[in-house]
Design a protein around this motif. Structure first.
Motif, PDB file in Angstrom:
ATOM      1  N   PHE A  95       0.815  -1.215   0.000  1.00  0.00           N
ATOM      2  CA  PHE A  95       0.000   0.000   0.000  1.00  0.00           C
ATOM      3  C   PHE A  95       0.853   1.272   0.000  1.00  0.00           C
ATOM      4  CE2 PHE A  95      -2.608  -3.273   2.154  1.00  0.00           C
ATOM      5  CZ  PHE A  95      -3.632  -3.350   1.231  1.00  0.00           C
ATOM      6  N   GLY A  96       2.168   1.105  -0.119  1.00  0.00           N
ATOM      7  CA  GLY A  96       3.056   2.268  -0.173  1.00  0.00           C
ATOM      8  C   GLY A  96       4.011   2.300   0.997  1.00  0.00           C
ATOM      9  N   ASN A  97       5.215   2.797   0.747  1.00  0.00           N
ATOM     10  CA  ASN A  97       6.237   2.891   1.782  1.00  0.00           C
ATOM     11  C   ASN A  97       6.304   4.330   2.274  1.00  0.00           C
ATOM     12  OD1 ASN A  97       8.874   3.222   3.051  1.00  0.00           O
ATOM     13  ND2 ASN A  97       9.365   1.205   2.242  1.00  0.00           N
ATOM     14  N   PRO A  98       6.138   4.574   3.584  1.00  0.00           N
ATOM     15  CA  PRO A  98       6.123   5.948   4.085  1.00  0.00           C
ATOM     16  C   PRO A  98       7.499   6.596   4.151  1.00  0.00           C
ATOM     17  CG  PRO A  98       5.944   4.425   5.910  1.00  0.00           C
ATOM     18  CD  PRO A  98       5.902   3.593   4.658  1.00  0.00           C
ATOM     19  N   ILE A  99       8.575   5.827   3.973  1.00  0.00           N
ATOM     20  CA  ILE A  99       9.926   6.372   4.091  1.00  0.00           C
ATOM     21  C   ILE A  99      10.508   6.662   2.711  1.00  0.00           C
ATOM     22  CG2 ILE A  99      12.250   5.958   4.994  1.00  0.00           C
ATOM     23  CD1 ILE A  99      10.981   4.184   7.124  1.00  0.00           C
ATOM     24  N   VAL A 100      10.670   5.640   1.894  1.00  0.00           N
ATOM     25  CA  VAL A 100      11.127   5.824   0.514  1.00  0.00           C
ATOM     26  C   VAL A 100      10.132   5.108  -0.392  1.00  0.00           C
ATOM     27  CG1 VAL A 100      12.987   5.458  -1.149  1.00  0.00           C
ATOM     28  CG2 VAL A 100      13.548   5.861   1.260  1.00  0.00           C
ATOM     29  N   PRO A 101       9.428   5.818  -1.273  1.00  0.00           N
ATOM     30  CA  PRO A 101       8.441   5.161  -2.123  1.00  0.00           C
ATOM     31  C   PRO A 101       9.099   4.161  -3.071  1.00  0.00           C
ATOM     32  CG  PRO A 101       8.810   7.423  -2.854  1.00  0.00           C
ATOM     33  CD  PRO A 101       9.529   7.271  -1.559  1.00  0.00           C
ATOM     34  N   CYS A 102       8.620   2.937  -3.070  1.00  0.00           N
ATOM     35  CA  CYS A 102       9.152   1.933  -3.990  1.00  0.00           C
ATOM     36  C   CYS A 102       8.155   0.793  -4.130  1.00  0.00           C
ATOM     37  CB  CYS A 102      10.523   1.411  -3.525  1.00  0.00           C
ATOM     38  SG  CYS A 102      10.536   0.675  -1.888  1.00  0.00           S
ATOM     39  N   ASP A 103       8.212   0.148  -5.278  1.00  0.00           N
ATOM     40  CA  ASP A 103       7.333  -0.971  -5.585  1.00  0.00           C
ATOM     41  C   ASP A 103       8.164  -2.246  -5.478  1.00  0.00           C
ATOM     42  OD1 ASP A 103       5.765  -2.956  -6.745  1.00  0.00           O
ATOM     43  OD2 ASP A 103       4.853  -1.581  -8.188  1.00  0.00           O
ATOM     44  N   VAL A 104       8.082  -2.910  -4.311  1.00  0.00           N
ATOM     45  CA  VAL A 104       8.931  -4.070  -4.053  1.00  0.00           C
ATOM     46  C   VAL A 104       8.632  -5.207  -5.036  1.00  0.00           C
ATOM     47  CG1 VAL A 104       9.491  -5.841  -2.335  1.00  0.00           C
ATOM     48  CG2 VAL A 104       9.257  -3.467  -1.635  1.00  0.00           C
ATOM     49  N   LYS A 105       7.359  -5.379  -5.382  1.00  0.00           N
ATOM     50  CA  LYS A 105       7.006  -6.453  -6.314  1.00  0.00           C
ATOM     51  C   LYS A 105       7.645  -6.214  -7.676  1.00  0.00           C
ATOM     52  CE  LYS A 105       3.030  -8.982  -8.145  1.00  0.00           C
ATOM     53  NZ  LYS A 105       1.536  -9.072  -8.179  1.00  0.00           N
ATOM     54  N   GLN A 106       7.598  -4.967  -8.151  1.00  0.00           N
ATOM     55  CA  GLN A 106       8.212  -4.647  -9.435  1.00  0.00           C
ATOM     56  C   GLN A 106       9.729  -4.845  -9.380  1.00  0.00           C
ATOM     57  OE1 GLN A 106       8.835  -0.519 -10.374  1.00  0.00           O
ATOM     58  NE2 GLN A 106       8.113  -0.792 -12.483  1.00  0.00           N
ATOM     59  N   ILE A 107      10.348  -4.427  -8.274  1.00  0.00           N
ATOM     60  CA  ILE A 107      11.791  -4.574  -8.131  1.00  0.00           C
ATOM     61  C   ILE A 107      12.176  -6.056  -8.080  1.00  0.00           C
ATOM     62  CG2 ILE A 107      13.738  -4.137  -6.572  1.00  0.00           C
ATOM     63  CD1 ILE A 107      12.190  -1.516  -5.777  1.00  0.00           C
ATOM     64  N   GLY A 108      11.345  -6.865  -7.419  1.00  0.00           N
ATOM     65  CA  GLY A 108      11.592  -8.302  -7.405  1.00  0.00           C
ATOM     66  C   GLY A 108      11.598  -8.885  -8.801  1.00  0.00           C
ATOM     67  N   GLY A 109      10.748  -8.355  -9.686  1.00  0.00           N
ATOM     68  CA  GLY A 109      10.740  -8.805 -11.079  1.00  0.00           C
ATOM     69  C   GLY A 109      12.037  -8.487 -11.802  1.00  0.00           C
ATOM     70  N   MET A 110      12.668  -7.370 -11.433  1.00  0.00           N
ATOM     71  CA  MET A 110      13.964  -7.015 -12.036  1.00  0.00           C
ATOM     72  C   MET A 110      15.031  -8.043 -11.680  1.00  0.00           C
ATOM     73  SD  MET A 110      14.179  -2.917 -11.360  1.00  0.00           S
ATOM     74  CE  MET A 110      12.776  -1.836 -11.626  1.00  0.00           C
ATOM     75  N   PHE A 111      15.002  -8.515 -10.430  1.00  0.00           N
ATOM     76  CA  PHE A 111      15.967  -9.545 -10.031  1.00  0.00           C
ATOM     77  C   PHE A 111      15.734 -10.828 -10.822  1.00  0.00           C
ATOM     78  CE2 PHE A 111      16.330  -6.835  -6.259  1.00  0.00           C
ATOM     79  CZ  PHE A 111      17.690  -6.863  -6.039  1.00  0.00           C
TER      80      PHE A 111
END
Length: 392
Positions: free
Chosen positions: A157-173
């Motif tokens: 639902f969103g990161n309050p510290i640094v905005p990032c899409d963990v699922k999308q980043i996992g796809g990059m790996f």
């Protein structure tokens, strides 16, 4: 003679050996067998497998006593790990070994006003640098550790510290490092791992609460490394002490983080956060607080202690390690934290017999915390990790 209790599975047995070697830096066979709860015959069979897989090495060392063992078992330093550590200013990427020695590191700056999309591009740039560096040297990675501040169960639902899409980043790996085990975790878990396995004379070897005071205030329950819940993050920084308090980035007023985080400390000292960070660990010497500021500082540290004490009320444990800027203060100032813990409902340290230790801050040495976490993940898996991306 009664045989020692055996861990429940082959993976856990191997994990018990590898995590002990990770923490000790090396061990002769008899104490290693005792730590892993194995007979020496069982240990020999498993060490044979781990050595054949290139995870450990055994070298001759002078015996610790007459007639004692001469083979010192340690983790193989040729095993390569990758680490990515996200901060509020940049993304650090590096490659190192199981001892924590870095062969490569680089920082990719974040934009001034990051969005999930722009942070995604930063990750792609860092992963491309990592892929190119490892390809040129024909290095095969055994594990990748990724730390994200504020990562939790509600991160989708969103990161309050640094905005990032963990699922999308996992796809990059999956795209750039197919087949390499990748594990994401909250930054506080990585810092807890760094201290437990990299800090000399770390005060706790059993279950305890680790508290990190930096950009935010967070904690982690640290337990037996072979258990699934060995490192559980907890967000204790958002306990509210009064709705008339300062605004917190979570949207509430009066959170303990709004009083005691690095941004709150900088504001109290009349500095920008960048100026405070530039002073490093010497800020108390460079700008000694006035009596009024010091009194307010202690009042805030008392609230930090209350937050820690209330956390112990929820889940009691016998040890608390506190890292971050409060650990740089002298004993008189740190006493405010202790007083806050002792003021809690169940009697604080005296009634619960809690040991308290302040450990040096580990922020600013990125990506060392992420590298320590990657080593922990490989060890805890028993050297048999799955290839899927997972969240810790």
């Amino acid at each position: 003679m009664e045989m020692p209790e055996q861990p429940r599975s082959r993976r856990q047995t191997r994990a018990a050996i590898l995590t002990h070697l990770l923490q000790s830096g090396g061990s002769f066979r008899p104490p290693l067998a005792k730590a892993a709860r194995l007979s020496e015959a069982s240990l020999s069979r498993i060490l044979f497998d781990l050595k054949a897989e290139g995870l450990i090495e055994e070298v001759r060392r002078p015996a610790p006593y007459v007639g004692g063992p001469t083979g010192l078992v340690s983790l193989d330093r040729t095993v390569a790990l990758a680490a990515l550590e996200l901060t509020e200013r940049w993304l650090s990427v590096g490659v190192g070994d199981l001892s924590g020695e870095l062969q490569y590191s680089e920082r990719v700056p974040l934009p001034k006003k990051p969005t999930a999309e722009s942070v995604g591009w930063v990750y792609r740039e860092a992963l491309t640098l990592l892929r190119d560096w490892t390809r040129r040297r024909r290095i095969e990675l055994a594990q990748i550790g990724v730390t994200v501040p504020g990562l939790g169960r509600l991160s989708e639902f969103g990161n309050p510290i640094v905005p990032c899409d963990v699922k999308q980043i996992g796809g990059m790996f999956d795209e750039l490092f197919a087949g390499v085990p990748v594990t994401f975790t909250n930054s506080v878990v990585a810092h807890a791992t760094f201290h437990r396995y990299r800090t000399e004379n770390y005060p706790f070897g059993d279950a305890h609460l680790f508290v990190f005071v930096g950009q935010g205030v967070a904690g982690a329950w640290v337990d037996d490394p072979i258990e699934d819940d060995a490192l559980d993050p907890i967000e204790l920084g958002h306990m509210v002490f009064g709705t008339d308090g300062p605004l917190c980035r979570c949207g509430h007023h009066g959170c303990v983080e709004a009083y005691t985080s690095l941004p709150a400390l900088a504001e109290l000292l009349g500095l920008t956060e960048a100026e405070l960070l530039a002073l490093g660990n010497d800020w108390m010497i460079e700008i000694p607080p006035s009596p009024r500021v010091r009194q307010e500082l202690r009042r805030r540290l008392f609230r930090l202690g209350l937050a820690i004490g209330n956390t112990l009320n929820v889940k009691p444990c016998r040890g608390v390690a506190i890292s971050g800027w409060p650990s740089l203060l002298d004993e008189d100032d740190r006493k405010a934290v202790v007083d806050g813990i002792d003021a809690c409902l169940l009697g604080g340290r005296k009634l619960a017999q809690v040991s308290l230790a302040f450990v040096p801050p580990s922020n600013g040495n990125d990506p060392q915390a992420a590298l320590a976490f990657a080593a922990f993940c490989l060890a805890r898996s028993g050297g048999m990790p799955t290839a899927s991306t997972e969240a810790a």
